[in-house]
Write a protein that holds these residues in place. Sequence first.
Motif, short mmCIF file in Angstrom:
data_model
loop_
_atom_site.label_atom_id
_atom_site.label_comp_id
_atom_site.label_asym_id
_atom_site.label_seq_id
_atom_site.Cartn_x
_atom_site.Cartn_y
_atom_site.Cartn_z
N VAL B 11 0.86 -1.18 0.00
CA VAL B 11 0.00 0.00 0.00
C VAL B 11 0.90 1.24 0.00
CG1 VAL B 11 -1.71 1.28 1.30
CG2 VAL B 11 -1.76 -1.21 1.30
N LYS B 14 1.08 7.10 1.41
CA LYS B 14 0.11 8.17 1.51
C LYS B 14 -1.29 7.63 1.77
CE LYS B 14 -0.85 10.90 -1.83
NZ LYS B 14 -1.18 11.64 -2.98
N GLU B 15 -1.54 6.47 1.20
CA GLU B 15 -2.89 5.91 1.27
C GLU B 15 -3.06 5.18 2.60
OE1 GLU B 15 -4.33 4.60 -2.56
OE2 GLU B 15 -5.22 2.89 -1.52
N ILE B 16 -4.06 5.59 3.36
CA ILE B 16 -4.20 5.03 4.70
C ILE B 16 -5.32 4.00 4.77
CG2 ILE B 16 -5.78 6.73 5.71
CD1 ILE B 16 -3.59 6.81 8.01
N THR B 18 -7.53 1.40 2.16
CA THR B 18 -7.71 0.85 0.82
C THR B 18 -8.75 -0.27 0.86
OG1 THR B 18 -5.37 1.24 0.42
CG2 THR B 18 -6.53 -0.19 -1.15
N THR B 20 -10.56 -2.89 -1.89
CA THR B 20 -10.62 -3.33 -3.28
C THR B 20 -11.67 -4.43 -3.41
OG1 THR B 20 -8.23 -2.96 -3.31
CG2 THR B 20 -9.19 -4.06 -5.23
N HIS B 39 -10.37 4.49 -1.72
CA HIS B 39 -9.00 4.87 -1.36
C HIS B 39 -9.07 6.18 -0.59
CE1 HIS B 39 -7.47 1.84 -4.20
NE2 HIS B 39 -8.54 2.19 -4.91
N ILE B 40 -8.53 6.17 0.61
CA ILE B 40 -8.53 7.40 1.39
C ILE B 40 -7.09 7.68 1.80
CG2 ILE B 40 -9.28 8.48 3.55
CD1 ILE B 40 -11.90 6.89 3.28
N ASN B 41 -6.65 8.92 1.60
CA ASN B 41 -5.27 9.28 1.94
C ASN B 41 -5.15 9.80 3.36
OD1 ASN B 41 -4.25 8.58 -0.56
ND2 ASN B 41 -4.63 10.62 -1.43
N ARG B 42 -3.95 9.71 3.86
CA ARG B 42 -3.61 10.26 5.17
C ARG B 42 -4.02 11.74 5.21
NH1 ARG B 42 0.07 8.43 9.13
NH2 ARG B 42 0.52 6.56 7.93
N GLU B 44 -7.03 13.12 5.10
CA GLU B 44 -8.27 13.52 4.44
C GLU B 44 -9.42 13.68 5.43
OE1 GLU B 44 -9.63 12.43 0.25
OE2 GLU B 44 -8.47 10.66 0.85
N THR B 204 -6.76 11.75 10.09
CA THR B 204 -7.69 11.41 9.02
C THR B 204 -9.06 11.23 9.66
OG1 THR B 204 -5.89 10.20 7.97
CG2 THR B 204 -8.12 9.79 7.13
#
Lengths: 298, 243
Positions: B11, B14-16, B18, B20, B39-42, B44, B204
Amino acid sequence: MRINSFFYTLRQGVRNLFRNKWFTLASIATISSCLFLFGLFYAIVTNFQNIVHRAQEGVAVYVFFDEGLEDSRIQEIGDMILRRTEVSDVHFVSAEDAWESFKTDYLGDYADGFTENPLQNSANYEVYLNDVSMQSALVTYLESVDGVRMVNRSEIVATTLTGVNALIAYVSVGIIAILFAVSVFLISNTVMIGISVRKEEINIMKYIGATDFFVRSPFVIEGMMIGLIGAAIPLGIIYGVYNMVMEYVTARFSMLSSLLKFLTVEEVFHILTPVSLGIGVGIGFLGSIVTVRKHLRV
Amino acid sequence: MAERRKRRSAVPEKEIITLTKVSKAYSTGAPALKDVNLHINRGEFVFIVGDSGSGKSTLIKLLLRELTITSGYINVMGYDLSKIRHRKIPKFRRNLGVVFQDFRLLKDRNVYENVAFAQRIIQKSNKEIKKNVPSILAIVGLAGKYKAKPRQLSGGEQQRVALARALVNKPTVLLADEPTGNLDPKNSWEIMKLLEQINESGTTVIVVTHNREIVNAMQKRVITLKKGVIISDEEKGGYIDED
Ligand SMILES: Nc1ncnc2c1ncn2[C@@H]1O[C@H](COP(=O)(O)OP(=O)(O)OP(=O)(O)O)[C@@H](O)[C@H]1O
Ligand SMILES: [Mg+2]
């Protein structure tokens, strides 16, 4: 575990005790009555066993010799008997001793008419055993020894005492097992109610990231405390009761006291205290750990 | 160590969060979530909206690892949640803060103890607790009420206590399932402002809500669920009206 976490857990455990007061009291009461019975039983049984043991020590086997056996052979036989492990003591009773004690016990002044010892052949060994159950084996052995004319024993006393001992052992094991099961069941129930009462709090703890150990510990502590208190109460009561009974018995039946030697309260509690506390805490631990493992998975 | 490296490579840093092709079916009825990709980033701030029964709470529970997915792949803060070991779950959750609509405070303990509770659970020292709890209570504006019991507080105040409890352990991700569901508009706004402030300090934040007005006003990323499917995912989005 940090020291303040430990105290926190301990406090939570104590808190649990008070939170479902009635169930706590009910479990303490049940464990108390079970351990009270156990204590009472133990006090009686140890005293009884003590008496039995003394009686056992008093049960002797008498070994008589062939007519005219020389003293050196008699000495040899005595040494041989003493070397056996089940034998605790051997006394030689000469014909003269036997006659003397017979005279004092049964004849008194009438004995003056005898000029010769009528119990010529009554020299014997009085053999005392550690364990009456070994009596038959010893007798068989003694009868085969060269120079032994006859072996006297009191078989009835021996078998009765052995039987009583075995019975005591079986009954104790049985009672303790039942007691154990009932108490474990009760503590388990108390802890389960504690868990259901605190379901919400436990859920919150899980969200926050509490470990299984942290969530479970207070309940295990709760169980162990119930066990500890449940053991301490009957110990106190039995201590008081035992002292009272002993005082009463020694005052009322003083003539019995030479015959039946009772154990002192210290002698009884020397073993009863650690055993009771151990059983109490053990039951508490077992009852709660089983429940908590089954119902509290984070 | 090897495990950690593997997680990182799987992963992007940046992506905290995920997801799928994640599906979740309860034992009864239609699946609550179907083939969800997310997908959510750190750092957000994300709103999750949708009709009742659309699967919002189910999604939050999956992120918390309260529930496990039926199929797909879910990774939160580097933890593969379909493979995580049972004894690692507490450690995972220590980096998450959660608040709920019904506050879930301990009714028999005061405000201070409710917040300190979170720190005790992760076995902080008394010294740290005495430092951290008052400072977080000051942030949520309850410094003066630390001795009050939950029933002596208004709904808004109770939710602040819950928020303080979720934040005191300095989580990386804050999950809020309808945090303003039981509050009046004024208190709702205050709680949302607090969440925004927490987000600005780096956490986040993921908020499930039915509050159309706030969602429209705050201009954040909005993910809309319908019958278990993401039907829209917009930066600076608004509340989608179906009916
Ligand atoms: N424990 C459960 N067992 C079975 N079905 C469930 C369970 N929890 C939720 N569901 C079902 O899953 C679907 C999604 O529920 P979920 O609670 O995620 O909805 P929601 O979007 O949070 O709704 P709301 O806005 O009313 O809170 C619903 O159809 C619901 O009936
Ligand atoms: Mg919901």
